[in-house]
Enzyme design. Sequence first.
Site, PDB file in Angstrom:
ATOM      1  N   CYS A   2     -21.196  52.194  66.137  1.00 31.10           N
ATOM      2  CA  CYS A   2     -20.547  53.386  66.677  1.00 31.10           C
ATOM      3  C   CYS A   2     -20.175  54.322  65.527  1.00 31.10           C
ATOM      4  CB  CYS A   2     -19.302  53.089  67.490  1.00 31.10           C
ATOM      5  SG  CYS A   2     -19.619  52.094  68.939  1.00 31.10           S
ATOM      6  N   ARG A  27     -25.535  54.639  63.246  1.00 32.04           N
ATOM      7  CA  ARG A  27     -24.538  53.611  63.550  1.00 32.04           C
ATOM      8  C   ARG A  27     -24.578  53.180  65.017  1.00 32.04           C
ATOM      9  NH1 ARG A  27     -20.604  53.599  59.318  1.00 32.04           N
ATOM     10  NH2 ARG A  27     -19.352  52.281  60.653  1.00 32.04           N
ATOM     11  N   TRP A  77     -22.818  52.275  70.147  1.00 30.59           N
ATOM     12  CA  TRP A  77     -23.602  51.039  70.237  1.00 30.59           C
ATOM     13  C   TRP A  77     -22.845  50.190  71.253  1.00 30.59           C
ATOM     14  CZ3 TRP A  77     -23.059  45.715  69.372  1.00 30.59           C
ATOM     15  CH2 TRP A  77     -24.267  45.001  69.290  1.00 30.59           C
ATOM     16  N   ASN A 103     -14.383  52.582  68.151  1.00 35.22           N
ATOM     17  CA  ASN A 103     -15.373  51.667  67.580  1.00 35.22           C
ATOM     18  C   ASN A 103     -14.705  50.310  67.484  1.00 35.22           C
ATOM     19  OD1 ASN A 103     -17.271  50.320  66.039  1.00 35.22           O
ATOM     20  ND2 ASN A 103     -16.765  51.382  64.138  1.00 35.22           N
ATOM     21  N   GLY A 104     -15.332  49.272  68.028  1.00 40.80           N
ATOM     22  CA  GLY A 104     -14.738  47.936  67.940  1.00 40.80           C
ATOM     23  C   GLY A 104     -14.637  47.316  69.316  1.00 40.80           C
ATOM     24  N   GLU A 487     -37.416  37.936  54.238  1.00 41.46           N
ATOM     25  CA  GLU A 487     -37.106  39.373  54.331  1.00 41.46           C
ATOM     26  C   GLU A 487     -38.294  40.134  54.940  1.00 41.46           C
ATOM     27  OE1 GLU A 487     -34.548  41.053  54.249  1.00 41.46           O
ATOM     28  OE2 GLU A 487     -35.133  43.102  53.788  1.00 41.46           O
ATOM     29  N   LYS A 491     -37.997  42.311  58.435  1.00 37.58           N
ATOM     30  CA  LYS A 491     -38.368  43.734  58.542  1.00 37.58           C
ATOM     31  C   LYS A 491     -39.344  43.940  59.694  1.00 37.58           C
ATOM     32  CE  LYS A 491     -35.832  45.310  56.549  1.00 37.58           C
ATOM     33  NZ  LYS A 491     -34.896  44.804  55.635  1.00 37.58           N
ATOM     34  N   GLU A 494     -37.555  43.561  63.169  1.00 39.15           N
ATOM     35  CA  GLU A 494     -36.635  44.627  63.578  1.00 39.15           C
ATOM     36  C   GLU A 494     -37.338  45.962  63.779  1.00 39.15           C
ATOM     37  OE1 GLU A 494     -34.613  45.080  59.163  1.00 39.15           O
ATOM     38  OE2 GLU A 494     -33.432  45.656  60.887  1.00 39.15           O
ATOM     39  N   HIS A 510     -44.895  20.459  57.531  1.00 37.51           N
ATOM     40  CA  HIS A 510     -43.929  19.650  58.288  1.00 37.51           C
ATOM     41  C   HIS A 510     -43.746  20.173  59.710  1.00 37.51           C
ATOM     42  CE1 HIS A 510     -43.037  17.385  54.701  1.00 37.51           C
ATOM     43  NE2 HIS A 510     -42.892  18.515  54.036  1.00 37.51           N
ATOM     44  N   LYS A 613     -26.701  50.343  62.355  1.00 32.89           N
ATOM     45  CA  LYS A 613     -26.334  50.022  60.982  1.00 32.89           C
ATOM     46  C   LYS A 613     -24.841  49.727  60.954  1.00 32.89           C
ATOM     47  CE  LYS A 613     -28.064  51.093  56.600  1.00 32.89           C
ATOM     48  NZ  LYS A 613     -29.211  50.211  56.414  1.00 32.89           N
TER      49      LYS A 613
END
Length: 618
Positions: A2, A27, A77, A103-104, A487, A491, A494, A510, A613
């Site tokens: 947010c 965000r 968000w 936000n939260g 990594e 990438k 996402e 294995h 983000k």
Amino acid sequence: MCGIVGYVGHRPALDVVISGLRRLEYRGYDSAGVALAIDGELWTEKRAGKLANLEAAVAEAAPPPPPATTGIGHTRWATHGGPTDRNAHPHVSSDGAVAIIHNGIIENFAELREELAREGIELLSETDTEVAAHLVALELPRCAGDLAEAMRRVCRRLNGAFTLVAVDASRPDVVVGARRNSPLVVGVGEGESFLASDVAAFIEFTRDAIELGQDQVVEVRREGVEVTDFDGNPAEVTPFTVDWDASAAEKGGYDLFMLKEIAEQPKAVADTLRGRIERDGTLRLDDMRITPAELREIDKIVVVACGTAYHAGMVAKYAIEHWTRIPVECELASEFRYRDPIIHPRTLVIAISQSGETMDTLMALRYAREQGARVLAICNTVGSTIPRESDAVLYTYAGPEIAVASTKAFLTQIVAAYLVGLYLAQVRGNKFGDEVRQILDELEEMPAKVDLVLDTVEGVRKIARELADSPSVLFIGRHVGYPVALEGALKLKELAYMHAEGFAAGELKHGPIALIEEGMPVVVIVPSPRGRSVLHDKIVSNVQEVRARGARTIVVAEEGDESVVPYADHIVRVPPCPTLMQPLVSTVPLQVFACEMATAKGHDVDQPRNLAKSVTVE
Ligand code: F6R
């Protein structure tokens, strides 16, 4: 998560708020909304979806937006309630007096909602935020219309994490904000003040900012700012100046923020090293507020981080253990405090976070400090919560990272963690000065090497376009190549929304090797053939094993390493460098690969679905 903007000043508030939201949209982009306060009235508009939907609605609004100079805005968000117009912020109290953005997560909202129901107030949305709007409006008449006091009274009753920002129709000269466990910074301009989740929102107007502490309420007006704790006692605040300008948060000619940020990596690495290495090779880490004597006592290091930052921590583990002989554990911050970890005053906890606001990492560091550990933050955001709550901080100088997928932050986090490792080796005498100097020389060569990789990524783009329809991609590596493989897979997940997994190459046999079928792309990170050649030879065998089972191999190998050529369907070259430095070059083609695949699939690379983000909820 947010984005929040508040403005009071002399400019048209709508323009300031919308331009702030544009810079904060990374965000969260489930919905956006604004509220303007003028002449005893509130004007609001909000829309599900990206900011562009709100802008279109504002352009067609009837009545049109008034010429207010006070306003608030939000990009969401979604947590409580789906991404609909109704759940979009701002939320307005039932008497129309107060508009609030948040936000939260307000954890006790269910009980507060019941209390409001008993007062006859019916909630219009499914959000936790709306309760705060009604509660502030109910408090206002009880405290002579003092919005800051009403906010303090409400905050004392809320559990959870929240940044709240409110305007009151009858006091259009004031915006009030409050924070607990969620970010909020103040921008101080000439005859104008700003509130925002981060400085990017107001950087085009002022670089003078104020960090707010935990459990503080701030009242901003044109002429100034007043900060108190939740009980109304004056609070100490820390002013700071933002050391980058608005152009750093623009695309600067690139089509995507991610492409720009990939290209900025040589500079970001160089900036993170700059000023920290003395001519004689001694390291000076200015913000290292833990004394050499204390560092000599450390007998264990625990790295806590999430996502990409966690992968940087995994890379750092190899280097720090090798240089200092101190055992290093690398933990997912979201798991750390729930497993009763063994932490004591001789433990150094390194919290790695680009944003400095990731709630999982923040909670892990708080837990570590409660157990008596010393905490060092590696962070990219000055004024954020994680460095403020740590004993020491080493800033990465990557500049603002706007694309949701982390790129330049990853490389600079590795560099900063390496500096910490070398500093420890220096103060503890694990390495001679000339040994530290030699590694620092290698590090200082890396910006130029990353630059070389950037010059050769066209081939990677071509491979990505060819493979864009693959259902799945595997990544394998050994040693520091293993976190690089993780990594690369992250990438791809996402950005390209496809199945991708990273494995330690030795683990394939294995179990995971059963996944390989005809034509499946497998990206292999090949270590340097020099030095630890056993590692190299082992992975050459692994490439052969997957190829023998039909995999299509994309081999990332050092310039001049011919041994892998017979087993590579595609080869991506990186400049030769020592094993521990290799992640700084071998990650770059994987970033480009994911970016190009996502583009080929028509995805929004900078704002991938479901993500945001700065993850400020647990
Ligand atoms: C992936 C990504 C995330 C972040 C993670 C931690 O591209 O960006 O995995 O790395 O959310 O964020 P920070 O570093 O801000 O704590």
